[in-house]
Scaffold this motif. Structure first.
Motif, PDB file in Angstrom:
ATOM      1  N   ARG A  67     -23.724  28.679  -1.891  1.00  0.00           N
ATOM      2  CA  ARG A  67     -24.155  28.925  -3.139  1.00  0.00           C
ATOM      3  C   ARG A  67     -24.118  30.669  -3.561  1.00  0.00           C
ATOM      4  N   ILE A  68     -24.827  31.110  -2.445  1.00  0.00           N
ATOM      5  CA  ILE A  68     -25.146  32.544  -2.751  1.00  0.00           C
ATOM      6  C   ILE A  68     -23.534  33.264  -2.426  1.00  0.00           C
ATOM      7  N   ALA A  69     -22.709  32.904  -1.549  1.00  0.00           N
ATOM      8  CA  ALA A  69     -21.408  33.447  -1.253  1.00  0.00           C
ATOM      9  C   ALA A  69     -20.557  33.274  -2.378  1.00  0.00           C
ATOM     10  N   SER A  70     -20.723  31.964  -3.148  1.00  0.00           N
ATOM     11  CA  SER A  70     -19.706  31.584  -4.073  1.00  0.00           C
ATOM     12  C   SER A  70     -20.075  32.544  -5.124  1.00  0.00           C
ATOM     13  N   TYR A  79     -16.505  41.103  -0.311  1.00  0.00           N
ATOM     14  CA  TYR A  79     -16.718  41.452   1.062  1.00  0.00           C
ATOM     15  C   TYR A  79     -17.774  40.444   1.590  1.00  0.00           C
ATOM     16  N   ILE A  80     -18.991  40.619   1.065  1.00  0.00           N
ATOM     17  CA  ILE A  80     -20.228  40.115   1.606  1.00  0.00           C
ATOM     18  C   ILE A  80     -20.127  38.428   1.548  1.00  0.00           C
ATOM     19  N   ALA A  81     -19.505  37.853   0.350  1.00  0.00           N
ATOM     20  CA  ALA A  81     -19.036  36.674   0.360  1.00  0.00           C
ATOM     21  C   ALA A  81     -18.282  36.165   1.267  1.00  0.00           C
ATOM     22  N   ILE A 100     -15.478  25.099   2.866  1.00  0.00           N
ATOM     23  CA  ILE A 100     -15.395  25.176   1.707  1.00  0.00           C
ATOM     24  C   ILE A 100     -14.897  26.576   1.052  1.00  0.00           C
ATOM     25  N   GLN A 101     -13.841  26.674   0.432  1.00  0.00           N
ATOM     26  CA  GLN A 101     -13.234  27.970  -0.108  1.00  0.00           C
ATOM     27  C   GLN A 101     -14.218  28.567  -1.065  1.00  0.00           C
ATOM     28  N   LEU A 102     -14.357  29.657  -1.320  1.00  0.00           N
ATOM     29  CA  LEU A 102     -15.171  30.255  -2.258  1.00  0.00           C
ATOM     30  C   LEU A 102     -14.705  30.124  -3.527  1.00  0.00           C
ATOM     31  N   ARG A 103     -13.519  29.864  -3.909  1.00  0.00           N
ATOM     32  CA  ARG A 103     -12.908  29.650  -5.278  1.00  0.00           C
ATOM     33  C   ARG A 103     -13.408  28.226  -5.959  1.00  0.00           C
ATOM     34  N   ALA A 104     -13.803  27.445  -5.117  1.00  0.00           N
ATOM     35  CA  ALA A 104     -14.047  26.004  -5.347  1.00  0.00           C
ATOM     36  C   ALA A 104     -15.217  26.073  -6.282  1.00  0.00           C
ATOM     37  N   THR A 105     -15.210  25.001  -7.324  1.00  0.00           N
ATOM     38  CA  THR A 105     -16.407  25.200  -8.330  1.00  0.00           C
ATOM     39  C   THR A 105     -16.996  23.763  -7.752  1.00  0.00           C
ATOM     40  N   SER A 112     -15.827  19.381  10.466  1.00  0.00           N
ATOM     41  CA  SER A 112     -14.335  19.070   9.997  1.00  0.00           C
ATOM     42  C   SER A 112     -14.345  18.707   8.505  1.00  0.00           C
ATOM     43  N   VAL A 113     -14.945  19.328   7.610  1.00  0.00           N
ATOM     44  CA  VAL A 113     -15.102  19.288   6.358  1.00  0.00           C
ATOM     45  C   VAL A 113     -14.172  20.344   5.794  1.00  0.00           C
ATOM     46  N   VAL A 114     -13.198  20.130   5.000  1.00  0.00           N
ATOM     47  CA  VAL A 114     -12.385  21.185   4.524  1.00  0.00           C
ATOM     48  C   VAL A 114     -12.201  20.882   2.809  1.00  0.00           C
ATOM     49  N   ILE A 115     -12.540  21.795   1.926  1.00  0.00           N
ATOM     50  CA  ILE A 115     -12.313  21.878   0.536  1.00  0.00           C
ATOM     51  C   ILE A 115     -11.597  22.990   0.048  1.00  0.00           C
ATOM     52  N   ASN A 116     -10.381  22.928  -0.421  1.00  0.00           N
ATOM     53  CA  ASN A 116      -9.627  23.765  -0.911  1.00  0.00           C
ATOM     54  C   ASN A 116     -10.232  24.628  -2.135  1.00  0.00           C
ATOM     55  N   GLY A 117      -9.985  25.838  -2.547  1.00  0.00           N
ATOM     56  CA  GLY A 117     -10.457  26.514  -3.712  1.00  0.00           C
ATOM     57  C   GLY A 117      -9.884  26.199  -4.760  1.00  0.00           C
ATOM     58  N   CYS A 118      -9.125  25.347  -5.003  1.00  0.00           N
ATOM     59  CA  CYS A 118      -8.417  24.803  -6.306  1.00  0.00           C
ATOM     60  C   CYS A 118      -9.235  23.505  -6.840  1.00  0.00           C
TER      61      CYS A 118
END
Length: 168
Positions: free
Chosen positions: A28-31, A43-45, A60-65, A77-83
């Motif tokens: 959450r901080i990184a996002s 950069y920090i995120a 979990i990509q940072l663009r994800a909401t 192995s959990v992957v969530i795209n930014g879209c």
């Protein structure tokens, strides 16, 4: 997900005392930093997210909401795209992928996957598509492949059959 008002001291205390909440806290901080106007925020995120991927093997990509109440039962192995846009009270299990399909038409509106509130995704499942909508109160069974829209209040799973052939 508490009725108490937010306070940083309580949030930091929970992140330190409850190991299962550390990933959510730092993601959450990184996002927030990634989406903010701070010049060094991206950069920090990215650095925080890279450390989370290495430690938890969950990307979990940072663009994800993602709304409040994210639960990752096993960080494997959990992957969530930014879209992806995910509502509140989302539960995901190990070895799951949520992402866009391979063929993207760049002239169209950017691909997106919208997931409603109170959705559970079983282990070893894939949700892949260019524009999917998964409704509220949906349960996706283990080892399912989802590439179509799912309406509200639905249980979705991929039916499997076991075929045994004896050697002659």
């Amino acid at each position: 997900m508490s009725n108490k008002p937010f306070s940083w001291s309580r949030a930091i205390h929970k992140a330190i005392k409850c190991p299962e909440r550390r990933f959510n806290f730092w993601w959450r901080i990184a996002s927030y930093l990634y989406k903010s106007e701070i010049t060094t925020g991206k950069y920090i995120a990215r650095r925080i997210n890279r450390n989370l991927i290495q430690k938890y093997n969950t990307e979990i990509q940072l663009r994800a909401t993602i709304g409040p109440g994210l639960i990752v039962t096993h960080f494997l192995s959990v992957v969530i795209n930014g879209c992806v846009s995910i509502g509140s009270n989302f539960k995901i299990r190990q070895n799951c992928t949520i992402g866009i399909g391979g063929s993207i038409n760049r002239d169209k509106i950017s691909p997106s996957i919208i997931i409603g509130d109170s959705v559970e995704i079983g282990a070893n499942s894939c949700v892949i598509g260019d524009s999917l909508k998964i409704g509220n109160n949906v349960s996706i069974g283990a080892m399912s492949f989802i590439n179509k829209d799912i309406p509200d209040n639905t249980v979705a799973y991929t039916e499997k059959s076991l075929v045994l052939k004896c050697k002659s």
